[in-house]
Design a protein around this motif. Sequence first.
Motif, mmCIF file in Angstrom:
data_model
loop_
_atom_site.group_PDB
_atom_site.id
_atom_site.type_symbol
_atom_site.label_atom_id
_atom_site.label_comp_id
_atom_site.label_asym_id
_atom_site.label_seq_id
_atom_site.Cartn_x
_atom_site.Cartn_y
_atom_site.Cartn_z
ATOM 1 N N ALA A 83 0.999 -1.127 -0.163
ATOM 2 C CA ALA A 83 -0.050 -0.120 0.327
ATOM 3 C C ALA A 83 0.810 1.193 0.634
ATOM 4 O O ALA A 83 0.747 1.985 -0.258
ATOM 5 C CB ALA A 83 -1.139 -0.062 1.208
ATOM 6 N N LYS A 84 1.717 1.406 0.802
ATOM 7 C CA LYS A 84 2.982 2.631 0.520
ATOM 8 C C LYS A 84 3.070 2.313 -0.426
ATOM 9 O O LYS A 84 3.787 4.134 -0.925
ATOM 10 C CB LYS A 84 3.256 2.250 2.146
ATOM 11 C CG LYS A 84 4.653 3.573 2.702
ATOM 12 C CD LYS A 84 5.916 3.572 3.331
ATOM 13 C CE LYS A 84 6.423 4.425 3.933
ATOM 14 N NZ LYS A 84 7.145 4.413 4.880
ATOM 15 N N ALA A 85 4.199 1.807 -1.155
ATOM 16 C CA ALA A 85 4.685 1.320 -2.541
ATOM 17 C C ALA A 85 3.842 2.290 -3.815
ATOM 18 O O ALA A 85 4.055 2.834 -4.451
ATOM 19 C CB ALA A 85 5.441 -0.015 -2.552
ATOM 20 N N TYR A 86 2.553 1.839 -2.969
ATOM 21 C CA TYR A 86 1.774 2.360 -4.427
ATOM 22 C C TYR A 86 1.547 3.810 -4.320
ATOM 23 O O TYR A 86 1.160 4.590 -5.644
ATOM 24 C CB TYR A 86 0.267 1.419 -4.361
ATOM 25 C CG TYR A 86 0.034 0.188 -5.039
ATOM 26 C CD1 TYR A 86 0.670 0.120 -6.291
ATOM 27 C CD2 TYR A 86 -0.176 -0.817 -4.403
ATOM 28 C CE1 TYR A 86 0.131 -0.680 -7.261
ATOM 29 C CE2 TYR A 86 0.035 -2.241 -5.253
ATOM 30 C CZ TYR A 86 0.236 -1.987 -6.259
ATOM 31 O OH TYR A 86 -0.070 -3.413 -6.977
ATOM 32 N N TYR A 87 0.914 4.743 -3.008
ATOM 33 C CA TYR A 87 1.093 5.426 -2.653
ATOM 34 C C TYR A 87 2.147 6.649 -3.082
ATOM 35 O O TYR A 87 1.944 7.520 -3.483
ATOM 36 C CB TYR A 87 0.374 5.798 -0.650
ATOM 37 C CG TYR A 87 0.446 6.682 -0.694
ATOM 38 C CD1 TYR A 87 -1.201 7.689 -1.091
ATOM 39 C CD2 TYR A 87 1.828 8.152 0.195
ATOM 40 C CE1 TYR A 87 -1.013 9.174 0.021
ATOM 41 C CE2 TYR A 87 1.215 9.313 0.690
ATOM 42 C CZ TYR A 87 0.425 9.988 0.149
ATOM 43 O OH TYR A 87 -0.721 10.955 1.013
ATOM 44 N N GLU A 88 3.115 6.281 -2.819
ATOM 45 C CA GLU A 88 4.459 6.660 -2.772
ATOM 46 C C GLU A 88 5.006 6.677 -4.373
ATOM 47 O O GLU A 88 4.505 7.622 -5.090
ATOM 48 C CB GLU A 88 5.900 6.068 -2.437
ATOM 49 C CG GLU A 88 5.565 6.554 -1.275
ATOM 50 C CD GLU A 88 7.037 6.005 0.034
ATOM 51 O OE1 GLU A 88 7.552 4.535 -1.186
ATOM 52 O OE2 GLU A 88 6.903 5.895 1.054
ATOM 53 N N ALA A 89 4.354 5.800 -5.012
ATOM 54 C CA ALA A 89 4.294 5.939 -6.557
ATOM 55 C C ALA A 89 3.094 6.732 -7.010
ATOM 56 O O ALA A 89 3.799 7.487 -7.917
ATOM 57 C CB ALA A 89 4.989 4.395 -6.820
ATOM 58 N N ILE A 90 1.999 6.877 -6.399
ATOM 59 C CA ILE A 90 0.929 7.503 -7.592
ATOM 60 C C ILE A 90 1.716 8.762 -7.414
ATOM 61 O O ILE A 90 1.376 9.739 -8.585
ATOM 62 C CB ILE A 90 -0.030 6.731 -7.215
ATOM 63 C CG1 ILE A 90 -0.679 5.676 -7.310
ATOM 64 C CG2 ILE A 90 -1.104 8.226 -8.026
ATOM 65 C CD1 ILE A 90 -2.338 5.018 -7.077
ATOM 66 N N ASN A 91 1.894 9.147 -6.402
ATOM 67 C CA ASN A 91 2.012 11.027 -5.899
ATOM 68 C C ASN A 91 2.933 11.359 -6.898
ATOM 69 O O ASN A 91 3.494 12.760 -7.483
ATOM 70 C CB ASN A 91 2.247 10.625 -4.507
ATOM 71 C CG ASN A 91 1.043 10.084 -3.069
ATOM 72 O OD1 ASN A 91 -0.038 10.980 -4.047
ATOM 73 N ND2 ASN A 91 1.191 9.937 -2.066
ATOM 74 N N SER A 92 4.803 10.334 -6.516
ATOM 75 C CA SER A 92 5.587 11.146 -7.365
ATOM 76 C C SER A 92 5.241 10.818 -9.257
ATOM 77 O O SER A 92 5.466 11.966 -9.189
ATOM 78 C CB SER A 92 6.550 9.269 -7.305
ATOM 79 O OG SER A 92 7.922 9.750 -8.370
ATOM 80 N N MET A 93 4.466 10.091 -9.755
ATOM 81 C CA MET A 93 3.858 10.420 -10.755
ATOM 82 C C MET A 93 3.104 11.461 -10.890
ATOM 83 O O MET A 93 3.329 11.876 -12.065
ATOM 84 C CB MET A 93 3.351 8.700 -11.330
ATOM 85 C CG MET A 93 2.816 8.988 -12.835
ATOM 86 S SD MET A 93 1.756 7.447 -14.085
ATOM 87 C CE MET A 93 0.269 7.756 -12.287
#
Length: 288
Positions: A83-93
């Motif tokens: 969940a944390k990895a998806y959150y950070e990836a979406i925000n970075s994109m």
Amino acid sequence: MKSMTGYGYEEKQDGKVFLAVEIKGYNNRYLEIYVNLPSFLSSLEARVREYVSSRCRRGKIEIWVRVKELDADIRISVNQGAAKAYYEAINSMAASLGMGETAALGHILAMEGVLNTEKNRDAERYWEALEPLLAEAFAKFETERIREGVHTQEDILSHIGFLEKAAERVAAHGPDLERNIKENIKSRFEELLGDAVDEGRILAETAVLLMKYTISEEISRLSAHLGEFRAEAERNPAPGKKLDFLCQEINREINTIGSKSPVLDVSREVVAMKDALENIREQLRNVE
């Protein structure tokens, strides 16, 4: 005598679970059992297979077990790292694209591997409900096999009765065979020697040919095989393999009788006997 074909079905709802058992049987030379279970109940396959194999000797048998969980007990766990990895990836994109949006909870929950579900399934608890249902379905399956087997046995034994009568008629032609051989020899001697025919020589030649062409031994063995066939069909609940073997022996004696006897009526009986035996062999393909 039992048929190898049959059908049994039973279903019930046990608390929060709906169970259904379906059994189908087909004719087959050996015993082949196919068990179809939901993957989470694969550990029960050996028990189902053992239950059926202890009650059947021949045939292809399919057992289908269907399970529908009406109110399953589910355990849900969250993969925090995913969940944390998806959150950070979406925000970075979003930041790299110059978008002022951040990842919403709904977006993260839709991603693969964030939520893990596990149903609490106890195979022993399922077996407690499945075993009596399997027994009920198999009882119906067995009833069908017995019912059809009774009709098959009646038909087979009627053909055996025909063969027994035919064997008696063939045996009654023994004097005709001797007379036929004697007349043929006498006519040949008369053609060669005229009136100077030695009756003793005719009898001697007749005796030699009778030893070669007599069918008394074949009739005796045929009668014995037919008697054994009838007894085996009546006393053995699963006589299929033994009756197959006896059919081969009966066929051998009938063929020998046909090849030996020059009597036309015997040849006609042999044709009728072969037809009756073929009907028996056809029926035996579905006998356990």
